[in-house]
Design a protein around this motif. Structure first.
Motif, PDB file in Angstrom:
ATOM      1  N   UNK A  45       0.829  -1.201   0.000  1.00 21.41           N
ATOM      2  CA  UNK A  45       0.000   0.000   0.000  1.00 21.41           C
ATOM      3  C   UNK A  45       0.865   1.254   0.000  1.00 21.41           C
ATOM      4  N   UNK A  46       2.169   1.094  -0.187  1.00 20.56           N
ATOM      5  CA  UNK A  46       3.071   2.229  -0.251  1.00 20.56           C
ATOM      6  C   UNK A  46       3.076   2.866  -1.625  1.00 20.56           C
ATOM      7  N   UNK A  47       3.617   4.081  -1.689  1.00 21.74           N
ATOM      8  CA  UNK A  47       3.622   4.841  -2.944  1.00 21.74           C
ATOM      9  C   UNK A  47       4.456   4.145  -4.012  1.00 21.74           C
ATOM     10  N   UNK A  48       5.627   3.608  -3.625  1.00 16.28           N
ATOM     11  CA  UNK A  48       6.480   2.940  -4.608  1.00 16.28           C
ATOM     12  C   UNK A  48       5.759   1.746  -5.219  1.00 16.28           C
ATOM     13  N   UNK A  77       8.252  12.173  -2.359  1.00 13.43           N
ATOM     14  CA  UNK A  77       7.905  12.539  -3.733  1.00 13.43           C
ATOM     15  C   UNK A  77       8.360  11.405  -4.647  1.00 13.43           C
ATOM     16  N   UNK A  78       7.459  10.937  -5.494  1.00 16.75           N
ATOM     17  CA  UNK A  78       7.746   9.825  -6.403  1.00 16.75           C
ATOM     18  C   UNK A  78       7.412  10.228  -7.828  1.00 16.75           C
ATOM     19  N   UNK A  79       8.316   9.932  -8.746  1.00 18.75           N
ATOM     20  CA  UNK A  79       8.097  10.255 -10.161  1.00 18.75           C
ATOM     21  C   UNK A  79       8.356   9.028 -11.026  1.00 18.75           C
ATOM     22  N   UNK A  80       7.464   8.761 -11.960  1.00 19.51           N
ATOM     23  CA  UNK A  80       7.661   7.739 -12.994  1.00 19.51           C
ATOM     24  C   UNK A  80       7.754   8.415 -14.344  1.00 19.51           C
ATOM     25  N   UNK A  81       8.839   8.185 -15.046  1.00 24.23           N
ATOM     26  CA  UNK A  81       8.986   8.600 -16.440  1.00 24.23           C
ATOM     27  C   UNK A  81       8.867   7.365 -17.325  1.00 24.23           C
ATOM     28  N   UNK A  82       7.985   7.413 -18.311  1.00 29.25           N
ATOM     29  CA  UNK A  82       7.770   6.292 -19.218  1.00 29.25           C
ATOM     30  C   UNK A  82       8.225   6.671 -20.618  1.00 29.25           C
ATOM     31  N   UNK A  83       9.274   5.984 -21.082  1.00 29.10           N
ATOM     32  CA  UNK A  83       9.774   6.147 -22.447  1.00 29.10           C
ATOM     33  C   UNK A  83       9.113   5.083 -23.309  1.00 29.10           C
ATOM     34  N   UNK A  84       8.279   5.509 -24.269  1.00 28.38           N
ATOM     35  CA  UNK A  84       7.534   4.567 -25.106  1.00 28.38           C
ATOM     36  C   UNK A  84       8.087   4.475 -26.523  1.00 28.38           C
ATOM     37  N   UNK A 127       3.604  11.985 -11.321  1.00 27.67           N
ATOM     38  CA  UNK A 127       4.189  12.508 -10.088  1.00 27.67           C
ATOM     39  C   UNK A 127       3.213  12.291  -8.937  1.00 27.67           C
ATOM     40  N   UNK A 128       3.756  11.831  -7.786  1.00 24.22           N
ATOM     41  CA  UNK A 128       2.927  11.607  -6.607  1.00 24.22           C
ATOM     42  C   UNK A 128       3.619  12.149  -5.363  1.00 24.22           C
ATOM     43  N   UNK A 129       3.199  13.321  -4.863  1.00 17.72           N
ATOM     44  CA  UNK A 129       3.657  13.761  -3.540  1.00 17.72           C
ATOM     45  C   UNK A 129       2.810  13.108  -2.469  1.00 17.72           C
TER      46      UNK A 129
END
Length: 226
Positions: A63-66, A203-210, A219-221
């Motif tokens: 249930x964590x952000x990661x 603060x968590x960020x996902x960058x998706x290279x397609x 982005x999720x604070x």
């Protein structure tokens, strides 16, 4: 030793995580333990499933952000971890004892449909005093709902306590070779004790290279006091 785990949905009383889930749909293993470590056979998670909690500010696993940036159900963009199931059948896993702060885990699983559709996972953890470092990975050759059949993941996380304040850093990369997608997940956070409370912020960020398609970002604070 053995471990047979069945999940129950308390809101409805139904078994399993979803309709049609196998009765022993969670961990189902038998194994042996001795001073050299532990070996288990059966159905279980990859080491990569648990290892990211080393660098997750909220230390809450699924249930964590990661976790929500990694596995299906938490991603507004296609999830990098949307494999057919988080649990892997026909697996053998070896966990070493902790020696001088080091502990390793290796797992290999064969799919029932084809010998070539396999899954290999590993983790290396080191803990000394107020420092914890973990590296884990997963290599998957199995069909996914979105058509992916070749995926590689690597995660590295650390947590360190400095004068009562706990700092977290995690970097994760999921490469979907068949689909040509590459996810980079970055997470930073802090736990600060204030009296009887503990303030947690991240603060968590996902960058998706397609590849040839436009890139996406999430982005999720997060902030919590408890």
């Amino acid at each position: 030793n053995f471990d047979l785990t069945q999940l129950l949905r308390l809101d409805t009383g139904a078994g399993g995580r979803f309709d049609g889930n196998a009765f022993w749909g969670s961990r189902s293993t038998v194994g042996i333990s001795d001073p050299f470590g532990e070996i288990n056979l059966g159905r279980m998670n990859s080491p990569l499933f648990f290892s990211p909690t080393n660098g997750d500010t909220f230390e809450l696993g699924n249930v964590g952000v990661v976790f929500l940036h990694t596995f299906s159900g938490g991603q507004p963009i296609t999830s990098p971890g949307a494999t057919t199931d988080s649990e892997v059948n026909n697996s053998v896993i070896h966990s070493s004892p902790t020696i001088a702060g080091f502990r390793t885990t290796l797992r290999y699983g064969l799919a029932e449909t084809s010998p070539s559709k396999s899954r290999f996972g590993y983790s290396f953890d080191y803990t000394i005093g107020d420092l914890n470092v973990g590296i884990s990975g997963d290599q998957i050759k199995a069909a996914r709902p979105t058509g992916e059949t070749n995926q590689k993941a690597l995660s590295g996380g650390t947590a360190y306590v400095f004068k009562g304040v706990k700092l977290f850093v995690l970097v994760k990369d999921d490469e979907q070779k068949t689909l040509g997608s590459d996810y980079q997940i970055h997470h930073v956070g802090v736990q600060v004790p204030i009296g009887l409370l503990k303030i947690m912020a991240s603060f968590t960020r996902t960058n998706l290279d397609r590849g040839t398609l436009p890139d996406l970002r999430r982005d999720t604070p997060a902030l919590e006091a408890g």
